[in-house]
Design a protein around this motif. Structure first.
Motif, PDB file in Angstrom:
ATOM      1  N   ILE A  19       0.835  -1.200   0.000  1.00 11.48           N
ATOM      2  CA  ILE A  19       0.000   0.000   0.000  1.00 11.48           C
ATOM      3  C   ILE A  19       0.873   1.255   0.000  1.00 11.48           C
ATOM      4  O   ILE A  19       0.600   2.217  -0.721  1.00 11.48           O
ATOM      5  CB  ILE A  19      -0.961  -0.002   1.206  1.00 11.48           C
ATOM      6  N   GLY A  20       1.945   1.261   0.777  1.00 12.37           N
ATOM      7  CA  GLY A  20       2.868   2.397   0.801  1.00 12.37           C
ATOM      8  C   GLY A  20       3.523   2.629  -0.550  1.00 12.37           C
ATOM      9  O   GLY A  20       3.646   3.763  -1.006  1.00 12.37           O
ATOM     10  N   ALA A  21       3.927   1.547  -1.207  1.00 12.07           N
ATOM     11  CA  ALA A  21       4.563   1.667  -2.522  1.00 12.07           C
ATOM     12  C   ALA A  21       3.577   2.180  -3.566  1.00 12.07           C
ATOM     13  O   ALA A  21       3.916   3.042  -4.391  1.00 12.07           O
ATOM     14  CB  ALA A  21       5.136   0.322  -2.955  1.00 12.07           C
ATOM     15  N   LEU A  22       2.328   1.690  -3.533  1.00 10.20           N
ATOM     16  CA  LEU A  22       1.319   2.156  -4.487  1.00 10.20           C
ATOM     17  C   LEU A  22       0.932   3.614  -4.231  1.00 10.20           C
ATOM     18  O   LEU A  22       0.716   4.381  -5.179  1.00 10.20           O
ATOM     19  CB  LEU A  22       0.089   1.249  -4.427  1.00 10.20           C
ATOM     20  N   THR A  23       0.869   4.006  -2.970  1.00 10.58           N
ATOM     21  CA  THR A  23       0.571   5.404  -2.635  1.00 10.58           C
ATOM     22  C   THR A  23       1.663   6.320  -3.165  1.00 10.58           C
ATOM     23  O   THR A  23       1.378   7.367  -3.755  1.00 10.58           O
ATOM     24  CB  THR A  23       0.430   5.568  -1.116  1.00 10.58           C
ATOM     25  N   LEU A  24       2.901   5.930  -2.987  1.00 12.56           N
ATOM     26  CA  LEU A  24       4.025   6.714  -3.502  1.00 12.56           C
ATOM     27  C   LEU A  24       3.977   6.800  -5.029  1.00 12.56           C
ATOM     28  O   LEU A  24       4.213   7.859  -5.606  1.00 12.56           O
ATOM     29  CB  LEU A  24       5.344   6.096  -3.038  1.00 12.56           C
ATOM     30  N   GLN A  25       3.625   5.702  -5.676  1.00 13.19           N
ATOM     31  CA  GLN A  25       3.521   5.688  -7.135  1.00 13.19           C
ATOM     32  C   GLN A  25       2.412   6.631  -7.612  1.00 13.19           C
ATOM     33  O   GLN A  25       2.592   7.361  -8.590  1.00 13.19           O
ATOM     34  CB  GLN A  25       3.237   4.262  -7.608  1.00 13.19           C
ATOM     35  N   LEU A  26       1.292   6.639  -6.915  1.00  9.58           N
ATOM     36  CA  LEU A  26       0.199   7.554  -7.285  1.00  9.58           C
ATOM     37  C   LEU A  26       0.600   9.013  -7.077  1.00  9.58           C
ATOM     38  O   LEU A  26       0.292   9.881  -7.891  1.00  9.58           O
ATOM     39  CB  LEU A  26      -1.052   7.234  -6.473  1.00  9.58           C
ATOM     40  N   GLN A  27       1.282   9.289  -5.972  1.00  8.08           N
ATOM     41  CA  GLN A  27       1.705  10.661  -5.700  1.00  8.08           C
ATOM     42  C   GLN A  27       2.713  11.159  -6.737  1.00  8.08           C
ATOM     43  O   GLN A  27       2.725  12.335  -7.072  1.00  8.08           O
ATOM     44  CB  GLN A  27       2.291  10.769  -4.296  1.00  8.08           C
ATOM     45  N   MET A  28       3.544  10.269  -7.237  1.00  7.42           N
ATOM     46  CA  MET A  28       4.513  10.648  -8.272  1.00  7.42           C
ATOM     47  C   MET A  28       3.819  10.979  -9.593  1.00  7.42           C
ATOM     48  O   MET A  28       4.341  11.727 -10.409  1.00  7.42           O
ATOM     49  CB  MET A  28       5.535   9.528  -8.484  1.00  7.42           C
ATOM     50  N   ALA A  29       2.615  10.435  -9.812  1.00  8.87           N
ATOM     51  CA  ALA A  29       1.869  10.686 -11.047  1.00  8.87           C
ATOM     52  C   ALA A  29       1.219  12.069 -11.048  1.00  8.87           C
ATOM     53  O   ALA A  29       0.842  12.569 -12.107  1.00  8.87           O
ATOM     54  CB  ALA A  29       0.803   9.616 -11.239  1.00  8.87           C
ATOM     55  N   ALA A  30       1.099  12.700  -9.891  1.00 11.10           N
ATOM     56  CA  ALA A  30       0.444  14.005  -9.797  1.00 11.10           C
ATOM     57  C   ALA A  30       1.376  15.121 -10.233  1.00 11.10           C
ATOM     58  O   ALA A  30       2.598  15.021 -10.126  1.00 11.10           O
ATOM     59  CB  ALA A  30      -0.011  14.252  -8.364  1.00 11.10           C
ATOM     60  N   ASP A  31       0.767  16.196 -10.704  1.00  9.83           N
ATOM     61  CA  ASP A  31       1.510  17.398 -11.065  1.00  9.83           C
ATOM     62  C   ASP A  31       2.010  18.054  -9.781  1.00  9.83           C
ATOM     63  O   ASP A  31       1.267  18.182  -8.806  1.00  9.83           O
ATOM     64  CB  ASP A  31       0.601  18.360 -11.835  1.00  9.83           C
ATOM     65  N   SER A  32       3.260  18.466  -9.775  1.00  8.55           N
ATOM     66  CA  SER A  32       3.839  19.017  -8.543  1.00  8.55           C
ATOM     67  C   SER A  32       3.354  20.436  -8.245  1.00  8.55           C
ATOM     68  O   SER A  32       3.401  20.872  -7.103  1.00  8.55           O
ATOM     69  CB  SER A  32       5.361  19.008  -8.638  1.00  8.55           C
ATOM     70  N   GLN A  34       0.509  22.331  -7.572  1.00  9.46           N
ATOM     71  CA  GLN A  34      -0.899  22.277  -7.195  1.00  9.46           C
ATOM     72  C   GLN A  34      -1.234  23.503  -6.353  1.00  9.46           C
ATOM     73  O   GLN A  34      -0.382  24.036  -5.655  1.00  9.46           O
ATOM     74  CB  GLN A  34      -1.180  21.019  -6.368  1.00  9.46           C
ATOM     75  N   PRO A  35      -2.489  23.946  -6.378  1.00  8.17           N
ATOM     76  CA  PRO A  35      -2.892  25.013  -5.460  1.00  8.17           C
ATOM     77  C   PRO A  35      -2.736  24.560  -4.015  1.00  8.17           C
ATOM     78  O   PRO A  35      -2.836  23.374  -3.712  1.00  8.17           O
ATOM     79  CB  PRO A  35      -4.365  25.229  -5.806  1.00  8.17           C
ATOM     80  N   ARG A  36      -2.485  25.518  -3.126  1.00  2.00           N
ATOM     81  CA  ARG A  36      -2.337  25.202  -1.705  1.00  2.00           C
ATOM     82  C   ARG A  36      -3.604  24.523  -1.200  1.00  2.00           C
ATOM     83  O   ARG A  36      -4.704  24.959  -1.483  1.00  2.00           O
ATOM     84  CB  ARG A  36      -2.102  26.476  -0.902  1.00  2.00           C
ATOM     85  N   GLY A  37      -3.430  23.444  -0.451  1.00  2.00           N
ATOM     86  CA  GLY A  37      -4.564  22.704   0.084  1.00  2.00           C
ATOM     87  C   GLY A  37      -4.938  21.498  -0.761  1.00  2.00           C
ATOM     88  O   GLY A  37      -5.579  20.581  -0.279  1.00  2.00           O
ATOM     89  N   LEU A  38      -4.563  21.518  -2.025  1.00  6.78           N
ATOM     90  CA  LEU A  38      -4.847  20.390  -2.915  1.00  6.78           C
ATOM     91  C   LEU A  38      -3.649  19.459  -2.874  1.00  6.78           C
ATOM     92  O   LEU A  38      -2.611  19.728  -3.462  1.00  6.78           O
ATOM     93  CB  LEU A  38      -5.106  20.867  -4.347  1.00  6.78           C
ATOM     94  N   GLY A  39      -3.780  18.374  -2.117  1.00  5.45           N
ATOM     95  CA  GLY A  39      -2.687  17.433  -1.968  1.00  5.45           C
ATOM     96  C   GLY A  39      -2.491  16.586  -3.215  1.00  5.45           C
ATOM     97  O   GLY A  39      -3.344  16.536  -4.102  1.00  5.45           O
ATOM     98  N   LEU A  40      -1.357  15.920  -3.266  1.00 11.46           N
ATOM     99  CA  LEU A  40      -1.043  15.086  -4.424  1.00 11.46           C
ATOM    100  C   LEU A  40      -2.027  13.932  -4.565  1.00 11.46           C
ATOM    101  O   LEU A  40      -2.491  13.630  -5.666  1.00 11.46           O
ATOM    102  CB  LEU A  40       0.390  14.568  -4.320  1.00 11.46           C
ATOM    103  N   MET A  41      -2.367  13.266  -3.461  1.00  8.10           N
ATOM    104  CA  MET A  41      -3.305  12.140  -3.534  1.00  8.10           C
ATOM    105  C   MET A  41      -4.695  12.606  -3.941  1.00  8.10           C
ATOM    106  O   MET A  41      -5.354  11.964  -4.758  1.00  8.10           O
ATOM    107  CB  MET A  41      -3.388  11.412  -2.192  1.00  8.10           C
ATOM    108  N   THR A  42      -5.148  13.710  -3.388  1.00 13.95           N
ATOM    109  CA  THR A  42      -6.464  14.227  -3.750  1.00 13.95           C
ATOM    110  C   THR A  42      -6.501  14.592  -5.223  1.00 13.95           C
ATOM    111  O   THR A  42      -7.482  14.308  -5.915  1.00 13.95           O
ATOM    112  CB  THR A  42      -6.816  15.452  -2.887  1.00 13.95           C
ATOM    113  N   SER A  43      -5.438  15.205  -5.703  1.00 15.52           N
ATOM    114  CA  SER A  43      -5.362  15.571  -7.113  1.00 15.52           C
ATOM    115  C   SER A  43      -5.442  14.341  -8.012  1.00 15.52           C
ATOM    116  O   SER A  43      -6.173  14.326  -9.011  1.00 15.52           O
ATOM    117  CB  SER A  43      -4.064  16.328  -7.378  1.00 15.52           C
ATOM    118  N   VAL A  44      -4.718  13.301  -7.640  1.00 14.83           N
ATOM    119  CA  VAL A  44      -4.731  12.070  -8.440  1.00 14.83           C
ATOM    120  C   VAL A  44      -6.109  11.416  -8.389  1.00 14.83           C
ATOM    121  O   VAL A  44      -6.631  10.958  -9.411  1.00 14.83           O
ATOM    122  CB  VAL A  44      -3.638  11.095  -7.946  1.00 14.83           C
ATOM    123  N   ILE A  45      -6.719  11.378  -7.211  1.00 17.19           N
ATOM    124  CA  ILE A  45      -8.047  10.770  -7.085  1.00 17.19           C
ATOM    125  C   ILE A  45      -9.056  11.505  -7.954  1.00 17.19           C
ATOM    126  O   ILE A  45      -9.829  10.887  -8.702  1.00 17.19           O
ATOM    127  CB  ILE A  45      -8.498  10.756  -5.605  1.00 17.19           C
TER     128      ILE A  45
END
Length: 163
Positions: A19-32, A34-45
Motif C-alpha cells: 500500500i505504501g509503494a502504491l501510494t508513492l507511485q500515485l503521488q509521483m503521477a500528480a503534477d507538482s 498544485q494550489p495550496r490545500g490540494l494534496g497530491l493524492m487528492t489531485s490524483v483521485i
C-alpha cells in the motif's frame, strides 16, 4: 489466538508495504504545481475519477457529473429547487467536499470561500445545516473551476487559488 495472530502479522506487514509503494507511485503521477490545500493524492483521485476533463462541454455538465446540482420540481408557473440530487460519482463528490473543507483553511482569497466566509468561518454562528449548504455551494464552484483550469480555459491565479 496468539498463534493465529503471529501467522497473519507477516501478511499484514507485506500489505502495508505494498500500500505504501502504491501510494508513492500515485503521488509521483500528480503534477507538482498544485494550489495550496490540494494534496497530491487528492489531485490524483480527482483526475482519475474524472478521466478526461475535455469530455465536458460546459460547466453544467461537470457539475451534473459530480452530483452537486440542485433538484428541481416545476409545474406551470411554480418552480421549486430542492436539495442536491447526488446523481453522479460518489467518490469524486467525497474527494471534492474534503478538498473544499481544506480550501476553507488554506485558500482565504478563493472567490467562493470569500462569498461564504461568514457561514464557514470557525466559530461562526451558523447552524450545521447552513455550513453544509455553504460547503456544497463551494464544492460545486470548485468542480467547475478545476474543469476550467484543467482544460486551459483560465489560470488558477485568476480564480483566486494560490499555488
Amino acid at each position: 489466538m496468539r498463534e493465529l495472530l503471529q501467522n497473519s502479522q507477516p501478511i499484514r506487514l507485506a500489505l502495508q508495504q505494498k500500500i505504501g509503494a502504491l501510494t508513492l507511485q500515485l503521488q509521483m503521477a500528480a503534477d507538482s504545481k498544485q494550489p495550496r490545500g490540494l494534496g497530491l493524492m487528492t489531485s490524483v483521485i480527482i483526475d482519475r475519477e474524472i478521466g478526461d476533463w475535455n469530455r465536458f462541454n460546459n460547466r453544467r455538465r461537470i457539475a451534473s457529473y459530480t452530483g452537486l446540482c440542485p433538484g428541481e420540481y416545476s409545474s406551470g408557473n411554480s418552480r421549486l429547487q430542492r436539495c442536491v440530487t447526488k446523481h453522479g460519482n460518489p467518490r469524486l463528490r467525497a474527494a471534492l467536499v474534503e478538498l473544499s473543507w481544506r480550501l476553507v483553511r488554506f485558500q482565504l482569497n478563493y472567490k467562493p470561500i470569500v462569498k461564504w466566509r461568514a457561514t464557514l468561518a470557525k466559530g461562526a454562528l451558523a447552524t450545521g445545516a447552513a455550513r453544509k449548504k455553504a460547503i456544497v455551494a463551494v464544492t460545486r464552484q470548485l468542480a467547475v473551476d478545476l474543469w476550467r483550469v484543467r482544460t486551459g480555459r483560465c489560470k488558477a491565479q485568476a480564480l483566486g487559488l494560490e499555488i
